[in-house]
Design an enzyme around this catalytic site. Structure first.
Site, PDB file in Angstrom:
ATOM      1  CG  ASP A  40      26.881   4.489  89.648  1.00  0.00           C
ATOM      2  OD1 ASP A  40      26.694   3.751  90.628  1.00  0.00           O
ATOM      3  OD2 ASP A  40      28.013   4.808  89.254  1.00  0.00           O
ATOM      4  CG  MET A  50      28.387   1.887  95.869  1.00  0.00           C
ATOM      5  SD  MET A  50      28.947   0.565  94.760  1.00  0.00           S
ATOM      6  CE  MET A  50      30.419   0.020  95.620  1.00  0.00           C
ATOM      7  CD  GLN A 106      24.834   0.225  97.481  1.00  0.00           C
ATOM      8  OE1 GLN A 106      24.120   1.162  97.181  1.00  0.00           O
ATOM      9  NE2 GLN A 106      26.072   0.376  97.913  1.00  0.00           N
TER      10      GLN A 106
HETATM   11  O1  F6P Z   1      30.037   2.886  88.961  1.00  0.00           O
HETATM   12  C1  F6P Z   1      29.612   1.830  89.739  1.00  0.00           C
HETATM   13  C2  F6P Z   1      30.157   1.909  91.121  1.00  0.00           C
HETATM   14  O2  F6P Z   1      29.616   0.823  91.843  1.00  0.00           O
HETATM   15  C3  F6P Z   1      29.963   3.236  91.840  1.00  0.00           C
HETATM   16  O3  F6P Z   1      28.680   3.384  92.357  1.00  0.00           O
HETATM   17  C4  F6P Z   1      31.060   3.177  92.868  1.00  0.00           C
HETATM   18  O4  F6P Z   1      31.478   4.454  93.276  1.00  0.00           O
HETATM   19  C5  F6P Z   1      32.166   2.471  92.153  1.00  0.00           C
HETATM   20  O5  F6P Z   1      31.575   1.731  91.113  1.00  0.00           O
HETATM   21  C6  F6P Z   1      32.986   1.550  93.024  1.00  0.00           C
HETATM   22  O6  F6P Z   1      33.998   1.014  92.267  1.00  0.00           O
HETATM   23  P1  F6P Z   1      34.972  -0.155  92.724  1.00  0.00           P
HETATM   24  O7  F6P Z   1      34.289  -1.455  92.451  1.00  0.00           O
HETATM   25  O8  F6P Z   1      36.158   0.032  91.854  1.00  0.00           O
HETATM   26  O9  F6P Z   1      35.242  -0.006  94.195  1.00  0.00           O
END
Ligand code: F6P
Length: 366
Positions: free
Chosen positions: A145, A187, A292
């Site tokens: 992010d 994301m 991503q």
């Molecule tokens: O913070 C990194 C991130 O990839 C965000 O962009 C996204 O909202 C979140 O983690 C997704 O998390 P998870 O892997 O728990 O689905």
């Protein structure tokens, strides 16, 4: 000195490279001869979860939760994405289930002198709390992010932007053949960097980011302006945290993680449906999701992983604890962990970087 390394939060390319360079620099025979201190390097499996759940007196538990690192073990790690140490979103200080005493007890029982923590604001927030409780910690920034305060760069970001660009390049041929609009969801949580930079470098026509709630009428107007032109399709990039004016972010469900975060996702489908219903243009959507965070690290992430890892050992030798390695104006430096985690997230400055008429990056830079 016993150094423990752990990775926490969402994985990303660059983590393995950082672990490799912490280990190599700590154990480098040429450097060892010049130092007054020698190191052992211990990998902790699955982030803070591993350090909370381990039973230091049980050999089986130690084997499950610990990985001893040396130059042979980590030799090829920098080529691979993800984290070979595993990760978790465990918060040992979660007031609903506070396991911080056990954590501190385990750190002491394992004889850990310093913990190098590779993570985003949540994971580094724990490192900061431990520092205030007398545990020596050093932080390394990572998050696709790129929203961590106090550093211009966080590991994983460049690779993720490249994935967005490559996937949009692929989408263009099919979007063009069918004269369709494609809405691509990135994301980024509450920060629009991934969508903005991913959209800018792939030439997206419209980019919607969390920092500027968008007007659906304006989105449709912009698309209609292109009608009759030679261009047969449009790419709209939307950040998962973007919201239509007067509405809330779209979430996957009501579940929250250990740090109280909801899972965002689904805005691309909403925007695509609205476009098709309001304009009649055939529209499809694509959620890039965890792609991503996947794959091998880009050249930039490999370089940052190396520099961040080496800097962490410099900091340990200089006894710069309670601080995070950071990149500021192209130079490696460090800042107090407190500044990185307490200042709030680094989000897109609309006045500087976003064109609120075009819903895109600004066409004036100086
Ligand atoms: O913070 C990194 C991130 O990839 C965000 O962009 C996204 O909202 C979140 O983690 C997704 O998390 P998870 O892997 O728990 O689905």
């Amino acid at each position: 000195m016993k150094i423990a390394i752990l990775t926490g939060g969402g994985d990303c390319p660059g983590l393995n490279g950082t672990i490799k360079w912490i280990t190599k620099t700590a154990l480098d025979p040429k450097l060892v001869a010049k130092r007054s201190v020698t190191f052992d390097v211990l990998g902790i499996m699955d982030g803070w979860k591993g350090l909370v759940e381990i039973d230091p007196d049980d050999p089986e538990s130690r084997a499950r939760h610990l990985k001893y690192l040396d130059e042979d073990v980590v030799r090829t790690w920098d080529r691979y994405g993800g984290t070979n140490l595993g990760t978790s979103r465990t918060n040992p200080f979660n007031p609903k289930n506070d396991r911080s005493e056990k954590l501190i007890d385990n750190i002491k029982k394992l004889g850990i002198d310093v913990i190098v923590t590779i993570g985003g604001d949540d994971t580094l927030g724990i490192a900061h709390k431990l520092h205030t409780l007398g545990i020596k910690t050093v932080g390394i920034p990572k998050t696709i992010d790129n929203d961590l305060a106090g550093t211009d760069y966080s590991l994983g970001y460049d690779t993720a932007v490249n994935v967005i660009m490559e996937e949009i390049d692929r989408l263009r041929t099919t979007a063009g053949s069918h004269s369709r609009i494609f809405v691509v969801e990135t994301m980024g949580r509450h920060a629009g960097w991934l969508a903005l930079h991913g959209g800018e470098c792939s030439g997206a026509y419209i980019i919607l980011i969390p920092e500027y709630p968008f007007d659906m009428n304006r989105v449709c107007e912009l698309l209609q302006e292109r009608e009759g032109m030679e261009i047969r399709y449009s790419i709209v990039v939307v950040s998962e945290g973007a919201k239509p004016r007067g509405k809330e972010e779209i979430v996957k469900d009501t579940k929250v993680d250990d740090f109280g975060h909801l899972s965002l996702g689904g805005i691309a489908s909403y925007v695509a449906d609205e476009i098709e219903n309001r304009t009649g243009f055939e529209t499809r959507h694509l959620i890039l999701s965890h792609l991503q965070r996947g794959g091998a690290p880009s050249a930039h992430d490999r370089l940052m992983a190396r520099w961040f890892g080496i800097a962490a050992i410099d900091m340990i030798i200089n006894e710069d604890f309670g601080r995070m390695v950071s990149l500021v104006r192209g130079e490696i430096t460090s800042i107090p962990l407190k500044e990185a985690v307490a200042e709030g997230l680094k989000v897109v400055n609309i006045d500087k970087y976003y064109d609120i008429e075009r819903y895109n990056g600004r066409r004036s830079i100086l």
